[in-house]
Structure formats: structure tokens, C-alpha cells
Design an enzyme around this catalytic site. Structure first.
Site, PDB file in Angstrom:
ATOM      1  N   LEU A 261       0.723  -1.179   0.402  1.00 20.25           N
ATOM      2  CA  LEU A 261       0.193  -0.077  -0.093  1.00 20.25           C
ATOM      3  C   LEU A 261       0.832   1.354  -0.330  1.00 20.25           C
ATOM      4  CD1 LEU A 261      -2.785  -0.910   2.263  1.00 20.25           C
ATOM      5  CD2 LEU A 261      -3.230  -0.868  -0.350  1.00 20.25           C
TER       6      LEU A 261
ATOM      7  N   SER B  81      11.212  -2.756   2.548  1.00 20.16           N
ATOM      8  CA  SER B  81      10.325  -4.410   3.573  1.00 20.16           C
ATOM      9  C   SER B  81      11.283  -5.842   3.408  1.00 20.16           C
ATOM     10  CB  SER B  81       8.495  -4.346   2.694  1.00 20.16           C
ATOM     11  OG  SER B  81       8.036  -5.080   3.531  1.00 20.16           O
TER      12      SER B  81
ATOM     13  N   LYS C 279      15.136  -5.913   5.140  1.00 22.79           N
ATOM     14  CA  LYS C 279      15.041  -5.269   6.481  1.00 22.79           C
ATOM     15  C   LYS C 279      16.079  -5.234   7.392  1.00 22.79           C
ATOM     16  CE  LYS C 279      10.664  -4.252   7.939  1.00 22.79           C
ATOM     17  NZ  LYS C 279       9.772  -4.064   8.186  1.00 22.79           N
TER      18      LYS C 279
ATOM     19  N   ASN D 246      14.076   0.234   7.818  1.00 24.46           N
ATOM     20  CA  ASN D 246      12.565  -0.381   7.046  1.00 24.46           C
ATOM     21  C   ASN D 246      12.496   1.185   6.146  1.00 24.46           C
ATOM     22  OD1 ASN D 246      11.374   1.626   8.642  1.00 24.46           O
ATOM     23  ND2 ASN D 246       9.871   1.162   8.634  1.00 24.46           N
TER      24      ASN D 246
ATOM     25  N   GLY E  95       5.092 -12.846  19.015  1.00 23.52           N
ATOM     26  CA  GLY E  95       5.987 -12.886  17.360  1.00 23.52           C
ATOM     27  C   GLY E  95       7.506 -11.554  17.978  1.00 23.52           C
ATOM     28  N   ALA E  96       8.854 -12.410  17.384  1.00 20.22           N
ATOM     29  CA  ALA E  96       9.472 -11.775  17.418  1.00 20.22           C
ATOM     30  C   ALA E  96      10.393 -11.328  16.024  1.00 20.22           C
ATOM     31  CB  ALA E  96      10.625 -12.157  18.339  1.00 20.22           C
ATOM     32  N   GLY E  97       9.444 -11.563  15.050  1.00 21.19           N
ATOM     33  CA  GLY E  97      10.005 -10.941  13.858  1.00 21.19           C
ATOM     34  C   GLY E  97      11.103  -9.610  13.647  1.00 21.19           C
TER      35      GLY E  97
ATOM     36  N   LEU F 186      -1.733  -6.490  15.386  1.00 22.21           N
ATOM     37  CA  LEU F 186      -0.785  -5.600  13.969  1.00 22.21           C
ATOM     38  C   LEU F 186      -1.500  -6.137  12.765  1.00 22.21           C
ATOM     39  CD1 LEU F 186       3.118  -6.047  15.233  1.00 22.21           C
ATOM     40  CD2 LEU F 186       1.092  -4.165  16.003  1.00 22.21           C
TER      41      LEU F 186
ATOM     42  N   GLY G  55      -3.933  -3.044  13.385  1.00 12.92           N
ATOM     43  CA  GLY G  55      -2.952  -2.182  12.971  1.00 12.92           C
ATOM     44  C   GLY G  55      -3.040  -1.361  11.650  1.00 12.92           C
TER      45      GLY G  55
END
Length: 294
Positions: A23, A69, A73, A94, A135-137, A236, A260
Site C-alpha cells: 500500500l 521491506s 530489512k 525499513n 512474535g519476534a520477527g 498488528l 494494525g
């Protein structure tokens, strides 16, 4: 858009693979048009194999900024000249800004500031709070970094024991060394620890992607006892607008539920400011995105 282009038009970009679904071009180009800025934003399909050449292209062509992205990253970090404090802690970028137009490239990470601005918009303070993140991305660790920099008391990160777990450990070491927050990482498979952490937290953030396709019928929280009237639940995911988790939390009386979309807007707004020096018209862009989804 064509009538806005000139010999003076400045180029901004997205470097990602895949890039077509993003987007970001819609958001940035709509903002340029609204503000009358002579900029254009294009999405380029770039993976790790072409990243070094793309970065050299930014320098050579004077591209004034780029969003970065997946899968780039972390891979872009050693290709840059300088990192913001948050990007250095996160070990990820980013947003890249060509600060002097001559090729000095500075990397930033705006995911965390986007999330915290979204929370602030809803009246949710993070200073001195205990916060659980699943979530640890890239997004989860970026948010953890910004929470530490902005004064959270404790940040409790949960993730499956994958390669991401090992990477997150290094990020949390930096948070503990460079901020006053106490940051910890535990196995998401440890249900007892996960439940206890949520019970002791004022904010629960889900950065796993569970709740979006193909997992739209799933949620990490299924026990009503974990949802309290003083708990903020922040997922998110923004498509669907209300995930299984958010519907469950709303039904069982959470203090506030958030998706999110606000984070998407505000991380984009932070990047927009870094690249142009101007404030993105966030209300206008939000309306545009919501209208397009109808």
C-alpha cells in the site's frame, strides 16, 4: 499523476520482494498530490540478490529515500553509511534516507514509532508499563526497541524457538544495555509463562500474523480468563479489520482493541517525514485507504 512529473521530480521508492501488494505507493503518491509536492514513489521488486546494486543505484541516481521491506530489512544494514539509534538496536531498517542527495545513506526503523503513535492516538500510554509481545520477527523486535527507548518498564517477548528466536535474543541484549527497560524472551510454546505474562501486562501486542489469511480463524488467545477490563489488545493485522483475537477480546470486555491500520499509517508517516521533511496528511490517507477497502 503524469501531469505532476517534471524535470525536478524527486524519486522515492520501495525495495521489497514481493512489492506489488504494498500500500506504500498509494499512500505516498496520494500524500504528494494532496500537498502539491514534486515527488513520485515507485515500487521495485528487489530481493537480497539485487539489493547491493539497488543501493548503489540510490546513490548514483540521487533517489532521496526508500522504504525497505521483506526480505531486505536486515540485509541492507551493512550497505548503509549510518543507522538511527533505533535501527542500530533493532539490527534492521525499513526506511533509507539519502541525507545530502550525494549518496550518504542513513537507515531508520519506523515500525516501532508507528505502533506507539497508534497507541497514543487511542490514549494508551506505554511509559512504566509491562507489555507482552507475541512474535519476534521484524515488526515485533522493532516495537520492542521503541518501547524500551520510550520508557516501558518491562517488555516480554514470546516466539517459537526458530532462527528468529536467536536473532531476537541479540536485539534484547541491546535493549537491556541501552535502555532502562527490562526485556526478556521466552518460548511461545510455554503456555504457562505466556498466560502469566499476559495476566501481569497492561498491553498485549500480537505481531505473529495469526488472524490473517490463511490463519484468519485462529487466535493465540482463546481463554476468556486472559481478557481483563484493564487490558489493551493490539493486533498488528489490519486485513481483516477485526481478527479472531480482536473479536474475542472485544466480546470478553478488554479495555481497548486495536488493529494494525494505525501503525501502518504512522510508520508510513514517519518515513514520509524523514524523506520529504513534510507531515503526511494522515487523516486524508486513512480515509482513502478505508474507502478503498469498502
Amino acid at each position: 499523476m503524469l501531469e505532476r512529473l517534471s524535470g525536478q521530480t524527486r524519486l522515492t521508492a520501495l525495495l521489497a520482494a514481493p512489492a506489488r501488494h504494498s500500500l506504500s505507493p498509494k499512500m505516498h503518491n496520494a500524500a504528494y498530490a494532496k500537498l502539491g509536492l514534486d515527488y513520485a514513489y515507485l515500487a521495485f521488486e528487489v530481493d537480497n540478490s539485487g539489493l547491493a546494486a539497488a543501493v548503489q543505484g540510490m546513490r548514483a541516481l540521487g533517489i532521496c529515500g526508500a522504504n525497505v521491506s521483506m526480505p531486505n530489512k536486515q540485509a541492507i544494514v551493512p550497505l548503509l553509511d549510518e543507522l538511527s539509534p533505533a535501527a542500530a538496536l533493532a539490527g534492521a531498517v525499513n526506511t533509507v534516507v539519502n541525507t545530502d542527495g550525494k549518496g550518504h545513506l542513513v537507515g531508520h526503523i519506523t515500525d516501532g514509532t508507528g505502533a506507539i503513535r497508534s497507541l497514543a492516538e487511542e490514549g494508551v500510554a506505554i511509559k512504566d508499563q509491562i507489555i507482552t509481545i507475541a512474535g519476534a520477527g521484524g515488526a515485533g523486535t522493532a516495537i520492542a526497541v521503541q518501547l524500551g527507548l520510550d520508557g516501558a518498564k518491562e517488555i516480554r517477548l514470546f516466539n517459537r524457538k526458530t532462527a528468529t528466536f536467536k536473532q531476537a535474543k541479540q536485539v534484547l541484549k541491546g535493549i537491556n544495555a541501552k535502555t532502562s527497560a527490562l526485556a526478556s524472551l521466552q518460548d511461545l510454546a510455554d503456555d504457562r509463562a505466556f498466560r502469566r505474562s499476559i495476566a501481569e501486562s497492561s498491553i498485549y501486542i500480537d505481531a505473529t500474523g495469526v488472524g490473517m489469511k490463511p490463519l484468519e480463524e485462529h487466535s493465540l488467545i482463546t481463554d476468556p480468563a486472559l481478557i481483563r477490563p484493564d487490558l489493551v489488545v493490539f493486533d498488528l493485522v489490519y486485513h481483516p479489520a477485526e481478527t479472531k483475537l480482536l473479536a474475542f477480546a472485544r466480546e470478553h470486555g478488554a479495555k481497548k482493541v486495536m488493529n494494525g491500520l494505525g501503525m501502518l499509517l504512522y510508520q508510513g508517516a514517519e518515513a514520509f517525514k524523514l524523506m520529504t521533511g513534510e507531515d503526511m496528511p494522515v487523516a486524508y490517507i486513512r480515509e482513502l485507504l478505508c474507502r478503498d477497502k469498502e
